[in-house]
Write a protein that holds these residues in place. Structure first.
Motif, short mmCIF file in Angstrom:
data_model
loop_
_atom_site.label_atom_id
_atom_site.label_comp_id
_atom_site.label_asym_id
_atom_site.label_seq_id
_atom_site.Cartn_x
_atom_site.Cartn_y
_atom_site.Cartn_z
N THR A 1 0.85 -1.17 0.00
CA THR A 1 0.00 0.00 0.00
C THR A 1 0.89 1.23 0.00
O THR A 1 2.12 1.11 -0.14
N PHE A 2 0.30 2.41 0.15
CA PHE A 2 1.06 3.64 0.00
C PHE A 2 0.87 4.55 1.20
O PHE A 2 -0.21 4.62 1.79
N ASN A 3 1.94 5.25 1.55
CA ASN A 3 1.85 6.26 2.60
C ASN A 3 1.26 7.55 2.04
O ASN A 3 1.06 7.68 0.83
N ALA A 4 1.02 8.48 2.93
CA ALA A 4 0.42 9.75 2.52
C ALA A 4 1.29 10.50 1.51
O ALA A 4 0.77 11.25 0.67
N ASP A 5 2.63 10.31 1.59
CA ASP A 5 3.51 11.01 0.66
C ASP A 5 3.70 10.26 -0.65
O ASP A 5 4.49 10.67 -1.51
N GLY A 6 2.98 9.15 -0.83
CA GLY A 6 3.06 8.39 -2.07
C GLY A 6 4.07 7.29 -2.08
O GLY A 6 4.17 6.53 -3.05
N SER A 7 4.86 7.17 -1.01
CA SER A 7 5.86 6.10 -0.95
C SER A 7 5.19 4.76 -0.71
O SER A 7 4.12 4.69 -0.09
N ILE A 8 5.81 3.71 -1.17
CA ILE A 8 5.21 2.38 -1.10
C ILE A 8 5.72 1.62 0.11
O ILE A 8 6.88 1.80 0.54
N ARG A 9 4.87 0.77 0.69
CA ARG A 9 5.26 -0.04 1.84
C ARG A 9 4.40 -1.30 1.87
O ARG A 9 3.37 -1.40 1.17
N ALA A 10 4.80 -2.28 2.65
CA ALA A 10 4.04 -3.53 2.77
C ALA A 10 2.72 -3.28 3.49
O ALA A 10 2.62 -2.43 4.38
N THR A 11 1.71 -4.02 3.08
CA THR A 11 0.37 -3.89 3.68
C THR A 11 0.28 -4.70 4.95
O THR A 11 0.77 -5.82 5.04
N LYS A 12 -0.38 -4.15 5.97
CA LYS A 12 -0.65 -4.89 7.19
C LYS A 12 -1.83 -5.83 6.94
O LYS A 12 -2.90 -5.41 6.55
N ILE B 1 3.85 9.78 -9.94
CA ILE B 1 4.21 8.79 -8.92
C ILE B 1 5.38 9.30 -8.09
O ILE B 1 6.23 10.06 -8.57
N ALA B 2 5.41 8.87 -6.83
CA ALA B 2 6.49 9.30 -5.93
C ALA B 2 7.82 8.64 -6.34
O ALA B 2 7.83 7.58 -6.97
#
Length: 466
Positions: free
Chosen positions: A285-296, A389-390
């Motif tokens: 999923t994505f953080n508020a700044d558009g960076s990508i991270r693993a989904t919980k 895209i970020a």
């Protein structure tokens, strides 16, 4: 049925017995003629021929006015849906999400409302949905119903393809006299879904009871009820293999009394509050700044990964929401109905009839938030050359040598997708009917009707320009 005459293959009866049978048959003939003379002539639904009695080659179910009143229903659909031959059609609940919200229909034998023909006094009613013969049953005043005849066999040979499932023929009163006022109101146990309304029916005879005039007014309003306020309706459910059989062989699973499949609370990866994607079986999923991270994930588990991003699921408790929770279990509907009817006996064998009807309704449906997902067919892939895209997301795509990646997005900022329906219906019927030579009847009528529906979609996207 005993007709008073018979053929007997045996000749061992005595003359006295034969005379007794003949006398009994003659008495029965006389009694039958007297009974037939006392029976009122009625027209049976499914036949253009007037018959005596209620016999019909096709099965006809008849619901009387007394049965309708004893049921206490305010909408005739509530009663008809209890019949074994009737599957639920469109209701305030089923129409709350998509399509034709604000009307109620009948669905004989589960063949669909379009294949169930609704008649009023044997005549067609203008369709409540433009271009269809489907009738909104909630616009038919319950107080004016004399009886309901339901024909489930052979109707299409008489009425055409829109009667493949059968015919619902509603016979109305032609001699209503008096005044009836009813007021109704209610609220759900979740303090929503309020409903209130009133019905006024007034009828009178005139010209020494040769004529009858009746008018009816209905006003009803239902407020919306949210699925999110109800645990049974707000969750996302999925069919899964029964864990109790996980260690059993195919032979052991057979006829062991344990269900092979059960229902579990599962949430698709697509149903993320923000945007989501998946690569190599790992959801992101994505953080508020558009960076990508693993989904919980719920319980840290992921299911149906082999079926792709569109069907992958996780347990409750993760970064996912139920689209069902944003939907309605009851749509907001406001409806006004006016109906007036005049019957007049012009001569002993000649009657005149006129019926005027007007309905107006407003309703709203909502399937929840607008969301997009899938492949390029839905324009829901992110391409590496996208200028918005970020940087961290672009780096992720570069590291995995991706020219594009599938994604899903829930547009919370739009609010709930809604469709507003505004409908109007006009209908006038005037008829002459009579009899001649005792056993023959005729009818000539002119009917004009018009239905109009204005539908407006809100908080949605036009895919062709998306």
């Amino acid at each position: 049925m005993l007709k008073g005459k018979g053929r007997f293959s045996k000749v061992s009866f005595s003359v006295m017995a034969a005379m007794a049978i003949g006398a009994s048959a003659h008495a029965q003939d006389v009694q039958n003629e007297e009974d037939r003379a006392a029976v009122e002539k009625i027209a049976v639904t499914g036949s253009r021929i007037a018959g005596i009695g209620v016999e019909s080659a096709s099965p006809v179910t008849i619901i009387s006015a007394g049965e309708i009143r004893a049921s206490g229903v305010t909408n005739i659909t509530q009663l008809l849906n209890k019949l074994p031959s009737m599957a639920p059609g469109i209701t305030a609940a089923s129409g709350a999400v998509w399509g034709n919200t604000g009307i109620t229909t009948q669905n004989l034998r589960g063949q669909g409302a379009k294949r169930t023909l609704t008649l009023i006094n044997g005549r067609r009613h203008v369709g409540s949905i433009p271009g269809e013969s489907t009738v909104d049953m909630s616009t038919i005043p319950v107080a004016l119903i004399k009886r309901i005849e339901i024909l489930t066999g052979g109707a299409s040979s008489i009425y055409g393809a829109d009667a493949v499932a059968g015919v619902v023929n509603i016979i109305t009163l032609d001699d209503y006299e008096g005044t009836e006022v009813s007021i109704n109101g209610g609220i759900s146990d979740r303090n929503d879904g309020e409903n209130y309304g009133f019905n006024l029916t007034h009828g009178l005879n005139f010209d020494d009871s040769r004529g009858n005039l009746v008018f009816h007014i209905t006003y009803d309003e239902n407020k919306e009820a949210l699925a999110g306020n109800r645990g049974f309706a707000s969750r996302e459910l999925s069919w899964i293999d029964n864990p109790a059989e996980a260690d059993l062989s195919a032979a052991e699973k057979k006829d062991n009394g344990i269900p092979d499949r059960i229902v579990a609370e599962r949430y698709r990866l697509l149903s993320n509050y923000d945007a989501a994607t998946m690569h190599n079986g790992v959801p992101y999923t994505f953080n508020a700044d558009g960076s990508i991270r693993a989904t919980k994930l719920g319980n840290g588990k992921l299911y149906k990964v082999d079926r792709g991003f569109g069907q992958a699921e996780t347990d409750a408790g993760g970064e996912h929401y139920s689209q069902n929770a944003r939907q309605l279990v009851q749509a907001p509907v406001e409806k006004f109905v006016f109906n007036t009817t005049v019957n007049y006996q012009l001569a002993d064998n000649l009657d005149w009839f006129t019926d005027l009807k007007f309905t107006k309704s407003e309703a709203k449906s909502s399937p929840g938030y607008h969301a997009v997902y899938g492949g390029s067919a839905y324009n829901s892939r992110i391409y590496r050359d996208n200028a918005f895209i970020a940087d961290s997301f672009g780096d992720f795509m570069d590291q995995n040598d991706l020219a594009s990646i599938e994604f899903a997005k829930t547009f919370k900022g739009f609010g709930n997708v809604r469709t507003q329906y505004e409908r109007e219906l006009y209908q006038i019927v005037t008829a002459l009917e009579g009899t001649f030579l005792d056993d023959y009847s005729w009818e000539a009528y002119v009917q004009y009707g018009k239905s109009k529906s204005d539908n407006v979609s809100l908080n949605d996207t036009y895919q062709g320009r998306w």
